[in-house]
Design a protein around this motif. Structure first.
Motif, PDB file in Angstrom:
ATOM      1  N   GLN A   1      -8.307   6.065   3.997  1.00 39.80           N
ATOM      2  CA  GLN A   1      -7.558   4.850   3.618  1.00 39.80           C
ATOM      3  C   GLN A   1      -6.580   5.152   2.497  1.00 39.80           C
ATOM      4  OE1 GLN A   1      -8.033   1.392   4.490  1.00 39.80           O
ATOM      5  NE2 GLN A   1     -10.244   1.025   4.574  1.00 39.80           N
ATOM      6  N   LYS A   2      -5.398   4.563   2.606  1.00 35.15           N
ATOM      7  CA  LYS A   2      -4.462   4.677   1.473  1.00 35.15           C
ATOM      8  C   LYS A   2      -4.856   3.611   0.456  1.00 35.15           C
ATOM      9  CE  LYS A   2      -0.341   5.790   4.236  1.00 35.15           C
ATOM     10  NZ  LYS A   2       0.860   5.202   4.810  1.00 35.15           N
TER      11      LYS A   2
ATOM     12  N   ASN B   1       0.807  -1.212   0.000  1.00 34.31           N
ATOM     13  CA  ASN B   1       0.000   0.000   0.000  1.00 34.31           C
ATOM     14  C   ASN B   1       0.845   1.268   0.000  1.00 34.31           C
ATOM     15  OD1 ASN B   1      -2.529   0.949  -0.185  1.00 34.31           O
ATOM     16  ND2 ASN B   1      -3.199   0.262   1.827  1.00 34.31           N
ATOM     17  N   GLN B   2       1.946   1.203   0.666  1.00 30.45           N
ATOM     18  CA  GLN B   2       2.768   2.417   0.800  1.00 30.45           C
ATOM     19  C   GLN B   2       3.242   2.925  -0.554  1.00 30.45           C
ATOM     20  OE1 GLN B   2       2.088   3.370   3.666  1.00 30.45           O
ATOM     21  NE2 GLN B   2       3.634   2.766   5.189  1.00 30.45           N
TER      22      GLN B   2
ATOM     23  N   ARG C   1       9.798  -0.491  -6.221  1.00 30.34           N
ATOM     24  CA  ARG C   1       9.721  -1.019  -4.841  1.00 30.34           C
ATOM     25  C   ARG C   1       8.572  -2.022  -4.722  1.00 30.34           C
ATOM     26  NH1 ARG C   1       7.832   2.877  -0.008  1.00 30.34           N
ATOM     27  NH2 ARG C   1       7.448   1.284   1.585  1.00 30.34           N
ATOM     28  N   ALA C   2       7.464  -1.655  -5.324  1.00 29.71           N
ATOM     29  CA  ALA C   2       6.330  -2.560  -5.290  1.00 29.71           C
ATOM     30  C   ALA C   2       6.648  -3.862  -6.020  1.00 29.71           C
ATOM     31  CB  ALA C   2       5.128  -1.887  -5.923  1.00 29.71           C
TER      32      ALA C   2
ATOM     33  N   VAL D   1      -4.441   8.865   8.129  1.00 34.04           N
ATOM     34  CA  VAL D   1      -4.275   8.336   6.756  1.00 34.04           C
ATOM     35  C   VAL D   1      -3.486   7.022   6.893  1.00 34.04           C
ATOM     36  CG1 VAL D   1      -3.180   8.668   4.530  1.00 34.04           C
ATOM     37  CG2 VAL D   1      -4.290  10.592   5.670  1.00 34.04           C
ATOM     38  N   THR D   2      -4.166   5.922   6.624  1.00 33.78           N
ATOM     39  CA  THR D   2      -3.474   4.648   6.868  1.00 33.78           C
ATOM     40  C   THR D   2      -3.792   3.591   5.828  1.00 33.78           C
ATOM     41  OG1 THR D   2      -3.040   2.947   8.535  1.00 33.78           O
ATOM     42  CG2 THR D   2      -5.274   3.777   8.385  1.00 33.78           C
ATOM     43  N   GLY D   3      -2.905   2.710   5.623  1.00 33.95           N
ATOM     44  CA  GLY D   3      -3.154   1.587   4.717  1.00 33.95           C
ATOM     45  C   GLY D   3      -3.778   0.437   5.496  1.00 33.95           C
TER      46      GLY D   3
END
Lengths: 833, 207
Positions: free
Chosen positions: B110-111, A614-615, A654-655, B88-90
């Motif tokens: 949500q991310k 997700n990041q 990176r992903a 803000v979080t995944g």
């Protein structure tokens, strides 16, 4: 008496005959002076020459005093030399004459000589040309003459001597002869034509066992035993008519004690002094000689018997019968030899007399019957090395024996059988009828012979049975057996080999053995071991004739002969195909299970992985959107977008990395061990779980080795193991609140061939009741756990040749250790480990 | 729909996320809309440099090493910080969202999020809190000014609040009307009130 053989034994001097000097007298008749002169030079002083030229002188010389002439030499000039020679020889036939003649005349002279009747032998024609030869001839002739004279004189002297002596003998002849005869061990008697004994000497009387004064006047046959009289009469008749001596005849005289003596009688015709005929009998006692002959004959007979027995036994051997039949043949042989109806071979054990083979009409002695040893004659035979034999038990102490009482066997001959130093039993022949003659030494020898032969056959059977057992052991062994020559060429393979490889014996014999066609390093080790006399074991994979793959656990050993050199190689192979295939299957299952474990692990990490992915995704979105914003603002320069776009690319990569990690980890790929960096493996593993560790506020401490350590391993599998252990640590730490939460991973060396990784946490440890089952498959304490982690992990590490274990566990935390083999430069070393 | 938002340079967007890419992306976005930003890689880092009363909003991730986002939220609430928090979080979890909202978060995103959504949320947060900050500022000011009043002035103010005219105040306090007027003027200037209404409002908000 004859004078023929009397030679120079008689001393001539004693008889007074004049002695001869060594001088030779040569008479030269009309020999040319110069020739004579030459000759005289050649001849020695011992040769005296006398010259004559007319016949009166000749006559006077030769006739009157022949002893003064040794040789006559007739000169060549004489007109009729032959005539002269004849005249000389009429006077003295033996006087040597040499006729000289010219070479031409010699031939004629010789011819004339041949036809001349009045000359003796001692005459030779000589050419005048050969003076030297002539000398020799003369010398020889003179010598011969002298010797002959000497001889003659001696003979005559002897004859004289005899004649002088003879009259002295005559009155005492008869007595002398008788005295002579009396002292000879010869019996002599003479009969008149009627057969009446007229003379008999003492020895004859002794031989014929006649009292002192009888016999004279008795008819000859009466002097002999009754049984022989007819023969004696016949002999007498023959003798009376015979011209000379008759061949000797043998007569038997019974003497006391049941024995006989033998007399040899040589008869001859006898001429009575008064002219009447009679017969003379010379008697000689030849008992000893006869006995000796008899013994010799007997011995010959015995030897022949034994030889026949030996030949018969040899024939039995040459046949194709089995042991039982052979023994029975030998029993038949013995029965025939000894004339007994029963023959048997027994095996003796304790008091048990087991009849092994028999030839018999009596059911009591049939094969298979068991008697009590102490009730058989054979019991005695057992203790003796010589046979026991008797022909008539009933007339001896044997009649008290229990066997006699049981079966009334009168005749018996038996001997023990020794097989290989131990008593086997007995061989014996028996009969109910008593034997006419006692068992001879030959018969004893024969029974011993047969017993020894049987023992030999039994021993051979034993060895052969042993050999058969051994060879059938190899033939029927479940394992494949190959025997080769020292170089590896196949000499023998057993049926199990044929079954295993699909190749028939004939196809492989003579070829190089398959186990010697494997790779070189194994070859080297194999030959080194064999040459040192050691056994070499290895696993061999090969294809059958049909192309099917099989696996053999081979053991190769050298076979030494009794000199200690390697005579053969023997290789046994155990079919472990099923085992190997099962192991393969097992490995496949393990791999599948490991894969499932990995998927499960991944599944458990999904939320973490999702977060991780997700990041970069969020970053990409934000950067991209900001770029759009910038563009829409209208005043954006390209450089303004640069940062965002660069970052987008980076985040996408990176992903991708994360995806790769997941992809690789979840692959059901072939396990491939190769050179890998342990640091990389650990770092990749941590890549999976670092964020989770961080988010759980766990402090992670990693310590690598100073140098870049390479290991021989499958990276994915090791990642799986490490991930499993680290996750376990994370879980163990999840319940910890008060103290510090730490996971440490330390890399060290274990010996020179292994790398050790220590994973320690400060969690709550493992409860004692779970410790034992920790590595059990499907054991889990987690609700959502499959439980494959630790057992799979241990399996993976052990497959790699390392070990995984729990070093210690307490309330302060747990420490797991694992070892992985290092990468070694030799490929095979890696394979072997 | 992109709109240019009115800028108040005093506002700072604080970005707390352990992921550097996310941090940087949000920063870049904020700067595009001319918002001042301040980035921190952990809650501890933020707390260390947080000045209470600063005008700004906090964009905060939940899952971080060390102190988590929710913990930071708790701490800020406990300290009475007046700063809007945008989570803000995944790591999307209903229970966490509820917790965060109940603890006073402005929004839970949500991310990955759209830029517009984030910007809108930031803007609304800043707007919403502007009034609060103003109010707070005024209160501060009034407190300060009230604190600067002498005791006599405070007496006068108290009586003024009671509605008493100057004459009465003078007589109660036994001072001249002129002195009362003088005090009133001082009070008005110290408090910076332009009218009695303002003054009384200030007093009201103070109490």
């Amino acid at each position: 008496m004859s004078f023929n053989n009397l030679g120079s034994d008689v001393n001539i001097r004693r008889l007074g005959i004049g002695s001869r000097s060594d001088v030779c007298n040569l008479l030269f008749v009309s020999v040319a002076r110069d020739l004579a002169f030459n000759l005289s030079n050649n001849l020695s002083k011992l040769h005296r020459i006398e010259f004559i030229s007319d016949d009166n002188q000749l006559v006077a010389k030769v006739q009157a005093r022949p002893e003064t002439v040794d040789v006559v030499l007739i000169g060549a000039e004489l007109i009729n030399p032959l005539g002269w020679a004849q005249r000389i020889h009429t006077m003295d036939k033996h006087l040597p004459i040499v006729i000289l003649g010219s070479a031409a005349k010699c031939g004629q002279l010789r011819r004339d000589l041949m036809f001349s009747p009045f000359v003796g032998h001692e005459i030779v024609v000589w050419p005048t040309t050969d003076i030297d030869g002539l000398t020799d001839v003369l010398v020889d002739a003179a010598q011969r003459r002298q010797q002959r004279q000497l001889y003659q004189e001696a003979v005559i002297a002897n004859a004289h001597a005899q004649i002088e002596v003879l009259p002295l003998l005559q009155p005492e002849t008869a007595e002398y002869i008788e005295g002579l005869f009396d002292h000879e061990p010869i019996g002599v008697l003479a009969t008149d034509p009627d057969g009446t004994t007229i003379t008999i000497n003492r020895q004859a009387r002794h031989i014929l066992q006649l009292p002192e004064d009888s016999a004279l006047g008795t008819p000859l046959p009466k002097l002999f035993p009754k049984e022989e009289r007819a023969r004696v009469s016949k002999l007498l008749a023959a003798a009376n008519q015979a011209n000379g001596r008759l061949p000797p005849e043998l007569f038997e005289f019974p003497i006391e004690g049941g024995r006989s003596c033998f007399i040899e009688v040589t008869a001859s015709a006898f001429s009575h002094p008064r002219g009447r005929r009679g017969a003379m009998f010379v008697l000689q006692e030849v008992t000893l000689r006869i006995q000796a002959e008899k013994q010799r004959t007997e011995a010959v007979v015995e030897l022949r018997l034994i030889a026949t027995a030996l030949a018969a036994l040899h024939d039995i051997n040459a046949g194709n019968d089995n042991l039982s039949e052979k023994i029975r043949h030998s029993l038949h042989l013995g029965c025939e030899q000894f004339g007994l109806p029963i023959g048997l071979v027994s095996r003796v054990e304790g008091n048990s007399f087991n009849i092994v083979e028999s030839v018999s009409d009596k059911p009591r002695f049939a094969a298979g019957r068991v008697l009590k040893l102490n009730r058989t004659y054979c019991a005695t035979a057992i203790d003796s090395s010589e046979p026991i034999a008797f022909g008539h038990a009933g007339s001896t102490p044997w009649r008290e024996h229990s066997s006699y009482k049981d079966s009334r066997l009168e005749s018996y001959i038996g001997v023990r059988i020794i097989v290989g130093n131990t008593l086997f039993g007995t061989l014996c022949f028996m009969g109910e009828e008593p034997r006419r003659i006692p068992f001879s030494a030959a018969e004893r020898e024969i029974v011993k012979l047969i017993a020894r032969w049987i023992a030999g056959e039994l021993l051979r059977e034993r060895s052969e049975a042993h050999m058969r057992k051994l060879s059938s052991a190899i033939e029927q062994a479940a394992d494949a057996v190959i025997i080769t020559d020292p170089a590896g060429k196949i000499e023998y393979v057993n049926p199990s080999f044929e079954a295993l490889t699909g190749y028939a014996r004939e196809e492989v014999t003579g070829n190089k053995a398959h186990f010697l066609q494997c790779d070189e390093e194994v070859q080297e080790e194999l030959w080194t071991a064999i040459q040192n006399g050691n056994i070499y074991r290895f696993l061999l994979s090969n294809k059958t004739k049909n192309g099917r793959l099989y696996h053999e656990q081979m053991t190769v050993s050298p076979l030494k002969d009794n000199k200690g050199t390697t005579a053969h190689l023997i290789a046994t192979g155990q079919d472990v195909t099923a085992l190997i295939e099962a192991k393969e299957q097992d490995r496949k299952r393990q791999a599948e299970l490991a894969h499932a474990g990995r998927l499960s692990t991944l599944g458990g990490m999904v939320s973490g992985l999702a977060h991780e992915l997700n990041q970069p995704l969020c970053a990409i979105m934000t950067y991209a959107q900001t770029c759009v914003r910038k563009m829409q603002a209208g005043d954006a320069r390209l450089e303004d977008l640069q940062h965002g776009l660069d970052q987008i690319v980076r985040q996408a990569q990176r992903a991708d990395e994360i995806f790769m990690r997941i992809r690789n980890f979840s692959k059901k790929s072939q396990i491939r061990r190769q050179r890998a960096s342990i640091q990389e493996i650990i770092e990749t593993t941590l890549g999976f779980i670092k964020s989770e560790i961080a988010h759980n506020q766990i402090k992670l401490r990693v310590k690598f080795l100073k140098e870049k350590r390479l290991v021989f391993a499958d990276s994915i599998q090791i990642q799986q193991v490490l991930l499993n252990l680290v996750r376990n640590s994370v879980d163990a730490l999840s319940t910890v609140t008060r103290k510090k939460k730490e996971i440490s991973i330390t890399v060290t060396s274990e010996g020179s061939h292994f790398t050790k990784i220590v994973i320690a946490d400060t969690g709550c440890g493992c409860p004692p009741q779970e410790l034992q089952r920790l590595f059990d498959p499907f054991f889990t304490t987690k609700e959502a756990g499959l439980g494959v982690g630790l057992s799979i992990s241990q399996g993976i590490i052990e497959d790699h040749g390392g070990k995984l274990w729990l070093e210690n566990s307490s309330a302060k935390g747990s420490t797991f250790c694992l070892t992985i083999p290092n990468w070694r430069n030799s490929d095979n070393a890696n394979r072997a480990s | 729909m992109q709109t240019e938002h009115p800028k108040k340079p005093a506002h700072t967007v604080f970005i707390v996320d352990d992921d550097p890419a996310v941090r940087d992306a949000i920063r870049w976005l904020m700067e595009q809309v001319k918002l001042k930003t301040q980035v921190y890689s952990s809650a501890d880092e933020f707390l260390a440099s947080y000045v209470p009363g600063v005008r700004g909003c906090l964009i905060l991730d939940i899952r971080m090493p060390g102190m988590s986002g929710l913990e930071l939220q708790e701490k800020l609430n406990a300290a009475g910080a007046l700063i809007p928090i945008i989570i803000v979080t995944g790591h999307g979890d209903v229970s966490i969202a509820v917790r965060a909202m109940k603890a006073g978060a402005v929004e839970f995103l949500q991310k990955p999020f759209t830029d517009q959504l984030l910007l809108d949320t930031v803007q609304s947060a800043l707007t919403k809190y502007s009034a609060i900050w103003d109010q707070e500022a005024r209160r501060e000011k009034s407190n300060k000014s009230l604190a600067s009043l002498t005791s006599r002035e405070r007496e006068v103010l108290g009586l003024m609040r009671a509605g008493k005219p100057n004459k009465v105040i003078a007589s109660i306090l036994n001072i001249s009307v002129r002195t009362v007027e003088g005090h009133r003027a001082t009070i008005m200037s110290k408090t910076g009130s332009r009218s009695l209404g303002e003054l009384f409002e200030m007093l009201h908000s103070h109490s």
